[in-house]
Design a protein around this motif. Structure first.
Motif, PDB file in Angstrom:
ATOM      1  N   SER A  30       0.658  -1.526  -0.176  1.00 24.39           N
ATOM      2  CA  SER A  30       0.290   0.146  -0.293  1.00 24.39           C
ATOM      3  C   SER A  30       0.979   1.274  -0.293  1.00 24.39           C
ATOM      4  N   LYS A  31       0.461   2.426  -0.647  1.00 28.82           N
ATOM      5  CA  LYS A  31       1.199   3.468  -0.174  1.00 28.82           C
ATOM      6  C   LYS A  31       1.522   4.148   1.099  1.00 28.82           C
ATOM      7  N   GLY A  53       1.708  20.508   0.237  1.00 26.54           N
ATOM      8  CA  GLY A  53       1.203  19.843  -0.975  1.00 26.54           C
ATOM      9  C   GLY A  53       0.512  18.736  -1.466  1.00 26.54           C
ATOM     10  N   LEU A  54      -0.423  18.160  -0.659  1.00 27.91           N
ATOM     11  CA  LEU A  54      -0.800  16.608  -0.524  1.00 27.91           C
ATOM     12  C   LEU A  54      -2.094  16.696  -0.495  1.00 27.91           C
ATOM     13  N   GLU A  55      -2.979  16.007  -0.267  1.00 31.01           N
ATOM     14  CA  GLU A  55      -4.078  15.907  -0.146  1.00 31.01           C
ATOM     15  C   GLU A  55      -4.623  15.141   1.284  1.00 31.01           C
ATOM     16  N   PRO A  56      -5.304  15.302   2.211  1.00 30.59           N
ATOM     17  CA  PRO A  56      -5.574  15.083   3.346  1.00 30.59           C
ATOM     18  C   PRO A  56      -5.059  13.095   3.690  1.00 30.59           C
ATOM     19  N   SER A  57      -5.669  13.215   2.572  1.00 33.90           N
ATOM     20  CA  SER A  57      -6.050  10.950   2.719  1.00 33.90           C
ATOM     21  C   SER A  57      -4.827  10.728   2.608  1.00 33.90           C
ATOM     22  N   ARG A  58      -3.889  11.637   1.963  1.00 31.51           N
ATOM     23  CA  ARG A  58      -2.294  11.205   2.482  1.00 31.51           C
ATOM     24  C   ARG A  58      -1.429  11.437   4.088  1.00 31.51           C
ATOM     25  N   ARG A 111       1.483  -2.550  13.852  1.00 33.29           N
ATOM     26  CA  ARG A 111       0.191  -2.744  13.393  1.00 33.29           C
ATOM     27  C   ARG A 111       0.749  -1.546  12.000  1.00 33.29           C
ATOM     28  N   LEU A 112       0.932  -0.333  11.704  1.00 34.75           N
ATOM     29  CA  LEU A 112       1.317   0.263  10.760  1.00 34.75           C
ATOM     30  C   LEU A 112       2.318  -0.403   9.300  1.00 34.75           C
ATOM     31  N   ILE A 113       3.815  -1.186   9.941  1.00 35.85           N
ATOM     32  CA  ILE A 113       4.148  -1.610   8.857  1.00 35.85           C
ATOM     33  C   ILE A 113       3.233  -2.867   8.798  1.00 35.85           C
ATOM     34  N   MET A 114       2.626  -3.607   9.647  1.00 32.80           N
ATOM     35  CA  MET A 114       1.988  -4.836   8.796  1.00 32.80           C
ATOM     36  C   MET A 114       0.815  -4.337   8.040  1.00 32.80           C
ATOM     37  N   SER A 115       0.422  -3.468   8.156  1.00 31.69           N
ATOM     38  CA  SER A 115      -0.724  -3.159   7.363  1.00 31.69           C
ATOM     39  C   SER A 115      -0.474  -2.397   5.831  1.00 31.69           C
ATOM     40  N   PHE A 116       1.057  -1.717   5.980  1.00 30.65           N
ATOM     41  CA  PHE A 116       1.254  -1.100   4.773  1.00 30.65           C
ATOM     42  C   PHE A 116       2.143  -1.498   3.933  1.00 30.65           C
ATOM     43  N   ARG A 117       3.029  -2.868   5.116  1.00 33.65           N
ATOM     44  CA  ARG A 117       4.031  -3.054   3.949  1.00 33.65           C
ATOM     45  C   ARG A 117       4.295  -4.748   4.369  1.00 33.65           C
ATOM     46  N   PRO A 118       2.568  -5.337   3.586  1.00 34.74           N
ATOM     47  CA  PRO A 118       2.405  -6.870   4.832  1.00 34.74           C
ATOM     48  C   PRO A 118       3.402  -7.503   3.700  1.00 34.74           C
ATOM     49  N   GLY A 119       4.395  -8.885   4.316  1.00 32.46           N
ATOM     50  CA  GLY A 119       4.999  -9.761   3.638  1.00 32.46           C
ATOM     51  C   GLY A 119       6.419  -8.864   3.841  1.00 32.46           C
TER      52      GLY A 119
END
Length: 227
Positions: free
Chosen positions: A2-3, A163-168, A219-227
């Motif tokens: 995930s980004k 310079g980025l959207e809230p979702s980032r 939790r963040l690392i597992m969610s956004f960088r699985p495997g």
């Protein structure tokens, strides 16, 4: 993969141990819960002033709240007390797990920032004193937009500057009111359940919850960088 979101940290109590302030308040007010009473009123009146469209720097509110509480109890707060308060507030130590948790997040590729109600110079001193300043790419203060958190303007300020959207963005904080504000502004959020802080059963909710910053980092690392 995930980004990766840009992670924005609250500073006071999320990273730095607010309990270091307790001896000052116990000495002045002669009660063990005085610091918590002061801090809750500091947040209350920073929010009240912001809603009333009256910006006052965070440390000035803190000193005024301390004097207000003292006045209600017939206690005199001296200039030396006020100086000691500001000094201790600027040099609180980090929680023990914080440096390692920040290092883990950086190693996983996350970009780290801060957003605090403190003046930028106070925040800088805090992070330098705690040995944390090198973890952060950039530091933001609510003073830059003259709106304390959790006002939408505080979070939008970071968005404009980068310079980025809230979702980032993803906020990590131990205060539910801060998490609530960030999620309402369109950010993701994680709540660190420091003592006395927990999930509020109404309103916008954090996606991630942990007992410590290390828990949240994992939790963040597992969610956004699985495997």
């Amino acid at each position: 993969m995930s980004k990766l979101p840009l992670i924005v940290f609250d500073v006071n109590e999320t990273l730095l141990d607010l309990s270091a302030m307790e001896p000052i308040f116990e000495r002045i007010f002669r009660r063990t819960d005085a610091m918590r009473l002061w801090f809750s009123n500091l947040i209350l009146y920073s929010a009240a002033l912001t809603v009333a469209k009256q910006y006052v720097p965070f440390t000035d509110i803190g000193a005024s709240v301390m004097k207000m509480l003292a006045n209600t109890q017939g206690i005199e707060v001296t200039e030396a007390d006020t100086r000691e308060l500001k000094e201790k507030f600027s040099t609180m130590p980090p929680y023990p797990e914080v440096p390692h948790a920040l290092a883990k997040l950086r190693a996983a590729g996350f970009r780290l920032f801060t957003l605090t109600d403190n003046l930028l110079e106070v925040q800088t001193r805090q992070l330098e004193a705690g040995g944390l300043i090198s973890f952060f790419e950039r530091r933001f203060s609510a003073d830059g937009v003259k709106h304390h958190k959790p006002s939408p303007e505080a979070y939008a300020y970071v968005e404009r500057e980068l310079g980025l959207e809230p979702s980032r963005f993803l906020l990590i904080a131990c205060h539910t009111w801060d998490v609530l504000g960030a999620v309402a502004a369109g950010w993701e959020a994680a709540l660190v359940k420091r003592p006395g802080n927990d999930v509020l059963g109404v309103g916008p909710q954090p996606r991630f919850i942990g007992e410590t910053l290390s828990d949240v980092a994992d939790r963040l690392i597992m969610s956004f960088r699985p495997g």
